[in-house]
Scaffold this motif. Structure first.
Motif, PDB file in Angstrom:
ATOM      1  N   ILE A   1      49.440 -12.755 -63.359  1.00  0.00           N
ATOM      2  CA  ILE A   1      49.132 -14.184 -63.238  1.00  0.00           C
ATOM      3  C   ILE A   1      50.423 -14.841 -62.771  1.00  0.00           C
ATOM      4  O   ILE A   1      51.445 -14.747 -63.451  1.00  0.00           O
TER       5      ILE A   1
ATOM      6  N   ILE B   1      42.522 -13.905 -57.102  1.00  0.00           N
ATOM      7  CA  ILE B   1      41.544 -14.838 -57.660  1.00  0.00           C
ATOM      8  C   ILE B   1      42.267 -16.109 -58.091  1.00  0.00           C
ATOM      9  O   ILE B   1      43.301 -16.036 -58.760  1.00  0.00           O
ATOM     10  N   ASP B   2      41.729 -17.272 -57.710  1.00  0.00           N
ATOM     11  CA  ASP B   2      42.256 -18.546 -58.192  1.00  0.00           C
ATOM     12  C   ASP B   2      41.810 -18.716 -59.639  1.00  0.00           C
ATOM     13  O   ASP B   2      40.617 -18.588 -59.947  1.00  0.00           O
ATOM     14  N   VAL B   3      42.759 -18.997 -60.525  1.00  0.00           N
ATOM     15  CA  VAL B   3      42.448 -19.196 -61.937  1.00  0.00           C
ATOM     16  C   VAL B   3      43.184 -20.433 -62.442  1.00  0.00           C
ATOM     17  O   VAL B   3      44.078 -20.951 -61.779  1.00  0.00           O
ATOM     18  N   VAL B   4      42.800 -20.901 -63.608  1.00  0.00           N
ATOM     19  CA  VAL B   4      43.536 -21.959 -64.295  1.00  0.00           C
ATOM     20  C   VAL B   4      43.760 -21.507 -65.729  1.00  0.00           C
ATOM     21  O   VAL B   4      42.999 -20.708 -66.261  1.00  0.00           O
ATOM     22  N   GLY B   5      44.804 -22.007 -66.337  1.00  0.00           N
ATOM     23  CA  GLY B   5      45.083 -21.643 -67.719  1.00  0.00           C
ATOM     24  C   GLY B   5      46.350 -22.311 -68.192  1.00  0.00           C
ATOM     25  O   GLY B   5      46.918 -23.171 -67.524  1.00  0.00           O
TER      26      GLY B   5
ATOM     27  N   ARG C   1      47.543  -6.449 -63.536  1.00  0.00           N
ATOM     28  CA  ARG C   1      47.046  -7.807 -63.352  1.00  0.00           C
ATOM     29  C   ARG C   1      48.235  -8.737 -63.553  1.00  0.00           C
ATOM     30  O   ARG C   1      48.886  -8.683 -64.593  1.00  0.00           O
TER      31      ARG C   1
ATOM     32  N   PRO D   1      46.950 -24.599 -62.458  1.00  0.00           N
ATOM     33  CA  PRO D   1      46.480 -23.647 -61.460  1.00  0.00           C
ATOM     34  C   PRO D   1      47.429 -22.460 -61.336  1.00  0.00           C
ATOM     35  O   PRO D   1      48.648 -22.619 -61.310  1.00  0.00           O
ATOM     36  N   LYS D   2      46.844 -21.262 -61.277  1.00  0.00           N
ATOM     37  CA  LYS D   2      47.587 -20.011 -61.099  1.00  0.00           C
ATOM     38  C   LYS D   2      46.780 -19.104 -60.181  1.00  0.00           C
ATOM     39  O   LYS D   2      45.645 -19.403 -59.819  1.00  0.00           O
ATOM     40  N   GLU D   3      47.370 -17.986 -59.815  1.00  0.00           N
ATOM     41  CA  GLU D   3      46.670 -16.945 -59.057  1.00  0.00           C
ATOM     42  C   GLU D   3      46.698 -15.671 -59.889  1.00  0.00           C
ATOM     43  O   GLU D   3      47.714 -15.348 -60.507  1.00  0.00           O
ATOM     44  N   LEU D   4      45.576 -14.964 -59.907  1.00  0.00           N
ATOM     45  CA  LEU D   4      45.502 -13.665 -60.563  1.00  0.00           C
ATOM     46  C   LEU D   4      45.472 -12.602 -59.470  1.00  0.00           C
ATOM     47  O   LEU D   4      44.584 -12.603 -58.615  1.00  0.00           O
TER      48      LEU D   4
ATOM     49  N   GLU E   1      45.139 -27.513 -68.051  1.00  0.00           N
ATOM     50  CA  GLU E   1      44.852 -26.328 -67.242  1.00  0.00           C
ATOM     51  C   GLU E   1      45.721 -26.362 -65.997  1.00  0.00           C
ATOM     52  O   GLU E   1      45.614 -27.269 -65.176  1.00  0.00           O
TER      53      GLU E   1
END
Length: 108
Positions: free
Chosen positions: A7, A31-35, A5, A53-56, A51
């Protein structure tokens, strides 16, 4: 088998996916994620972004190919020569079992 995985920065995703595909790893879930990382977000002027924006990217590979996949992600996902905060993280875990939904076949 290993699940990898990663990020990564959204602007690096297309290039990472291309390099993974060219390297023989076409099967990837995105998957589009935020963190946020240990820097706790960023502040631009008076605005604080908690938050980011990132991609997983997730993929499962034979143990033999784990290092190849990690090398591709690290090489392509880096910002600049040396990398930068926010370039992402890679997590590797053991896959104990996998099943194909349509046939019910066990992969391992």
């Amino acid at each position: 088998m290993k699940m990898i995985r990663a990020i990564v920065r959204p602007e690096k995703t297309v290039e990472i996916l291309k390099e993974l595909n060219d390297g023989g790893f076409p099967a990837v879930t995105k998957i589009d994620v935020v963190g946020r990382g240990k820097q706790r977000g960023i502040k631009v002027g008076d605005v604080y972004y908690d938050e980011i924006p990132k991609e997983l990217l997730m993929l499962v590979v034979e143990d033999l190919y784990k290092d190849d996949v990690i090398d591709i992600i690290k090489r392509v996902g880096k910002t600049g020569q040396k990398g930068a905060f926010g370039d992402g993280k890679i997590f590797v875990t053991e896959v104990l079992e996998a099943y194909t939904v349509s046939s019910g076949d066990k992969k391992l």
